[in-house]
Design a protein around this motif. Structure first.
Motif, PDB file in Angstrom:
ATOM      1  N   GLU A 293       0.858  -1.249  -0.154  1.00  0.00           N
ATOM      2  CA  GLU A 293       0.086   0.014   0.008  1.00  0.00           C
ATOM      3  C   GLU A 293       0.969   1.379   0.077  1.00  0.00           C
ATOM      4  O   GLU A 293       0.534   2.221  -0.780  1.00  0.00           O
ATOM      5  N   THR A 294       1.799   1.232   0.639  1.00  0.00           N
ATOM      6  CA  THR A 294       2.775   2.480   0.759  1.00  0.00           C
ATOM      7  C   THR A 294       3.418   2.420  -0.415  1.00  0.00           C
ATOM      8  O   THR A 294       3.521   3.935  -0.852  1.00  0.00           O
ATOM      9  N   LEU A 295       4.129   1.563  -1.149  1.00  0.00           N
ATOM     10  CA  LEU A 295       4.702   1.813  -2.560  1.00  0.00           C
ATOM     11  C   LEU A 295       3.722   2.289  -3.507  1.00  0.00           C
ATOM     12  O   LEU A 295       4.089   3.084  -4.095  1.00  0.00           O
ATOM     13  N   SER A 296       2.709   1.616  -3.457  1.00  0.00           N
ATOM     14  CA  SER A 296       1.461   2.038  -4.581  1.00  0.00           C
ATOM     15  C   SER A 296       1.178   3.473  -4.246  1.00  0.00           C
ATOM     16  O   SER A 296       1.016   4.369  -5.359  1.00  0.00           O
ATOM     17  N   ARG A 297       0.934   4.044  -3.053  1.00  0.00           N
ATOM     18  CA  ARG A 297       0.656   5.283  -2.949  1.00  0.00           C
ATOM     19  C   ARG A 297       1.772   6.214  -3.242  1.00  0.00           C
ATOM     20  O   ARG A 297       1.240   7.446  -3.592  1.00  0.00           O
ATOM     21  N   GLN A 298       3.014   5.854  -3.269  1.00  0.00           N
ATOM     22  CA  GLN A 298       3.947   6.643  -3.808  1.00  0.00           C
ATOM     23  C   GLN A 298       4.402   6.488  -4.920  1.00  0.00           C
ATOM     24  O   GLN A 298       5.398   7.132  -5.374  1.00  0.00           O
ATOM     25  N   GLY A 299       3.937   5.507  -5.905  1.00  0.00           N
ATOM     26  CA  GLY A 299       4.120   5.556  -7.326  1.00  0.00           C
ATOM     27  C   GLY A 299       5.216   4.661  -7.444  1.00  0.00           C
ATOM     28  O   GLY A 299       5.730   4.553  -9.036  1.00  0.00           O
ATOM     29  N   ILE A 300       5.773   3.732  -6.671  1.00  0.00           N
ATOM     30  CA  ILE A 300       6.617   2.500  -7.028  1.00  0.00           C
ATOM     31  C   ILE A 300       5.689   1.399  -7.216  1.00  0.00           C
ATOM     32  O   ILE A 300       5.396   0.555  -6.174  1.00  0.00           O
ATOM     33  N   TYR A 301       5.363   0.980  -8.640  1.00  0.00           N
ATOM     34  CA  TYR A 301       4.357   0.240  -8.875  1.00  0.00           C
ATOM     35  C   TYR A 301       4.975  -1.474  -9.357  1.00  0.00           C
ATOM     36  O   TYR A 301       4.367  -2.196  -9.461  1.00  0.00           O
ATOM     37  N   LYS A 302       6.305  -1.298  -8.954  1.00  0.00           N
ATOM     38  CA  LYS A 302       6.809  -2.751  -9.086  1.00  0.00           C
ATOM     39  C   LYS A 302       7.784  -3.102  -7.908  1.00  0.00           C
ATOM     40  O   LYS A 302       8.709  -2.331  -7.378  1.00  0.00           O
ATOM     41  N   LEU A 303       7.291  -4.271  -7.369  1.00  0.00           N
ATOM     42  CA  LEU A 303       8.080  -4.713  -6.320  1.00  0.00           C
ATOM     43  C   LEU A 303       8.439  -6.139  -6.454  1.00  0.00           C
ATOM     44  O   LEU A 303       7.656  -7.247  -7.075  1.00  0.00           O
ATOM     45  N   VAL A 304       9.807  -6.449  -6.158  1.00  0.00           N
ATOM     46  CA  VAL A 304      10.333  -7.917  -6.168  1.00  0.00           C
ATOM     47  C   VAL A 304      10.517  -8.439  -4.750  1.00  0.00           C
ATOM     48  O   VAL A 304      11.239  -7.974  -4.118  1.00  0.00           O
ATOM     49  N   ILE A 305      10.019  -9.431  -4.283  1.00  0.00           N
ATOM     50  CA  ILE A 305      10.264 -10.092  -3.087  1.00  0.00           C
ATOM     51  C   ILE A 305      11.381 -11.257  -3.314  1.00  0.00           C
ATOM     52  O   ILE A 305      11.008 -12.129  -3.996  1.00  0.00           O
ATOM     53  N   LEU A 306      12.664 -10.760  -2.610  1.00  0.00           N
ATOM     54  CA  LEU A 306      13.860 -11.725  -2.572  1.00  0.00           C
ATOM     55  C   LEU A 306      13.671 -12.473  -1.609  1.00  0.00           C
ATOM     56  O   LEU A 306      14.116 -12.116  -0.253  1.00  0.00           O
ATOM     57  N   ASN A 307      13.312 -13.766  -1.814  1.00  0.00           N
ATOM     58  CA  ASN A 307      12.948 -14.659  -0.731  1.00  0.00           C
ATOM     59  C   ASN A 307      14.113 -15.861  -0.395  1.00  0.00           C
ATOM     60  O   ASN A 307      14.473 -16.429  -1.464  1.00  0.00           O
ATOM     61  N   SER A 308      14.501 -15.812   0.906  1.00  0.00           N
ATOM     62  CA  SER A 308      15.473 -16.793   1.189  1.00  0.00           C
ATOM     63  C   SER A 308      15.131 -18.120   2.267  1.00  0.00           C
ATOM     64  O   SER A 308      16.042 -18.636   2.694  1.00  0.00           O
ATOM     65  N   HIS A 309      13.770 -18.126   2.617  1.00  0.00           N
ATOM     66  CA  HIS A 309      13.513 -19.108   3.236  1.00  0.00           C
ATOM     67  C   HIS A 309      12.459 -19.877   2.520  1.00  0.00           C
ATOM     68  O   HIS A 309      11.498 -19.478   2.129  1.00  0.00           O
ATOM     69  N   GLY A 310      12.532 -21.192   2.643  1.00  0.00           N
ATOM     70  CA  GLY A 310      11.830 -22.378   1.920  1.00  0.00           C
ATOM     71  C   GLY A 310      10.067 -22.238   2.579  1.00  0.00           C
ATOM     72  O   GLY A 310       9.299 -22.462   1.801  1.00  0.00           O
ATOM     73  N   GLY A 311      10.263 -21.957   3.980  1.00  0.00           N
ATOM     74  CA  GLY A 311       8.795 -21.941   4.474  1.00  0.00           C
ATOM     75  C   GLY A 311       7.942 -20.773   4.149  1.00  0.00           C
ATOM     76  O   GLY A 311       6.787 -20.872   4.490  1.00  0.00           O
ATOM     77  N   ASN A 312       8.634 -19.504   3.638  1.00  0.00           N
ATOM     78  CA  ASN A 312       7.646 -18.779   3.087  1.00  0.00           C
ATOM     79  C   ASN A 312       7.051 -18.772   1.647  1.00  0.00           C
ATOM     80  O   ASN A 312       7.700 -18.938   0.573  1.00  0.00           O
ATOM     81  N   ASP A 313       5.869 -19.248   1.831  1.00  0.00           N
ATOM     82  CA  ASP A 313       5.068 -19.470   0.631  1.00  0.00           C
ATOM     83  C   ASP A 313       4.166 -18.394   0.282  1.00  0.00           C
ATOM     84  O   ASP A 313       2.925 -18.060   0.584  1.00  0.00           O
ATOM     85  N   PHE A 314       4.751 -17.389  -0.512  1.00  0.00           N
ATOM     86  CA  PHE A 314       4.051 -16.037  -0.893  1.00  0.00           C
ATOM     87  C   PHE A 314       3.227 -16.089  -2.002  1.00  0.00           C
ATOM     88  O   PHE A 314       2.283 -15.103  -2.370  1.00  0.00           O
ATOM     89  N   LYS A 315       2.923 -17.226  -2.983  1.00  0.00           N
ATOM     90  CA  LYS A 315       2.146 -17.219  -3.850  1.00  0.00           C
ATOM     91  C   LYS A 315       0.640 -17.038  -3.640  1.00  0.00           C
ATOM     92  O   LYS A 315       0.038 -15.895  -4.355  1.00  0.00           O
ATOM     93  N   PRO A 316      -0.054 -17.794  -2.583  1.00  0.00           N
ATOM     94  CA  PRO A 316      -1.253 -17.176  -2.397  1.00  0.00           C
ATOM     95  C   PRO A 316      -1.351 -15.931  -1.938  1.00  0.00           C
ATOM     96  O   PRO A 316      -2.684 -15.078  -2.233  1.00  0.00           O
ATOM     97  N   ILE A 317      -0.639 -15.100  -1.213  1.00  0.00           N
ATOM     98  CA  ILE A 317      -0.594 -13.830  -0.723  1.00  0.00           C
ATOM     99  C   ILE A 317      -0.517 -12.943  -1.942  1.00  0.00           C
ATOM    100  O   ILE A 317      -1.111 -11.951  -1.882  1.00  0.00           O
ATOM    101  N   LEU A 318       0.337 -13.194  -2.847  1.00  0.00           N
ATOM    102  CA  LEU A 318       0.528 -12.174  -4.050  1.00  0.00           C
ATOM    103  C   LEU A 318      -0.518 -12.423  -4.841  1.00  0.00           C
ATOM    104  O   LEU A 318      -0.941 -11.148  -5.504  1.00  0.00           O
TER     105      LEU A 318
END
Length: 253
Positions: free
Chosen positions: A100-125
């Motif tokens: 929300e912060t990035l979108s409000r400030q006009g930075i519309y591209k975000l890359v999550i650089l994940n280093s932990h196998g237990g973090n499953d971001f796909k459903p969240i994204l």
């Protein structure tokens, strides 16, 4: 001061720079066999993000690396002392505020650089993509790169040869002698189908491994870590350049 690292830069620089891609390193705080520090995933995510951003920045990409998130999903390690868990629902709340912060400030591209196998971001994204249609959010699980096997005799899943080699290169002063490490032996599920990738149940970590590692670290070297670090950061850095240039309204060939 590196102008592409938010934690190091200042309001004067930030005010005058039109950043277009944000990179969010995300790690975990957890045991990594006997020989690696609890911050292994954090260090990997921070260092890989920073070097990848440097490579992209020097090619003209206006990339900004956000401070790393130090906690990940460790629900399967609840009985491992000081493995700090945050639930997936907590990740959603935290990531929602950041997006929300990035979108409000006009930075519309975000890359999550994940280093932990237990973090499953796909459903969240998927969920965030509906809430913030202007945002183009992507995920980098660098440790799943298909070329990893060409750099190591046995890549390993957790605190194995790959992670140990990286840490011997990035933070050698925090790595105990390999004589102190366990062998990272993993017990396999009794039902074969759970080892084939199409059926899944969360691993109960203390029942799977005696030393919290999965993968033998004994062949790790700093030289292997350095070669791999150079490879993976160049690859990610070049992808960041492509993401900056990408027309998100027409991303497919």
């Amino acid at each position: 001061m590196r102008p592409y690292i938010l934690a190091e830069t200042n309001w004067k620089t930030v005010k005058e720079t039109n950043y277009s891609v944000a990179v969010l390193p995300w790690g975990a705080t957890e045991a990594h066999n006997y020989h690696l520090p609890y911050a292994t995933d954090i260090i990997e995510s921070e260092c890989i993000a920073a070097e990848s951003a440097r490579i992209a920045w020097e090619q003209g990409a206006k990339v900004i690396v956000l401070p790393a998130i130090p906690f990940g999903v460790n629900t399967g390690q609840a009985d491992i002392k000081l493995d700090i868990n945050i639930n997936p629902s907590t990740q959603l709340i935290l990531l929602t505020d950041i997006v929300e912060t990035l979108s409000r400030q006009g930075i519309y591209k975000l890359v999550i650089l994940n280093s932990h196998g237990g973090n499953d971001f796909k459903p969240i994204l998927r969920e965030l993509g509906l809430k913030f249609p202007k945002m183009y959010i992507s995920l980098c699980n660098w440790f799943q790169n298909s070329e990893n096997k060409h750099f190591f005799d046995e890549v390993g899943d957790h605190a194995g040869e790959m992670e140990t080699s990286l840490m011997m290169h990035l933070r050698p002063q925090w790595v105990l002698p390999l004589s102190e490490a366990g062998d990272g032996a993993e017990k396999k599920h009794k039902i074969t189908e759970f080892t084939q990738g199409w059926m899944w149940a969360e691993r109960q970590w203390s029942k799977v491994t005696a030393d919290t590692g999965i993968g033998n670290p004994k062949r790790a070297t700093a030289e292997k870590g350095e070669r791999y670090f150079k490879y993976i950061t160049e690859k990610i850095g070049n992808v960041l350049v492509q993401i900056e240039k990408l027309d998100v309204e027409n991303p497919y060939a």
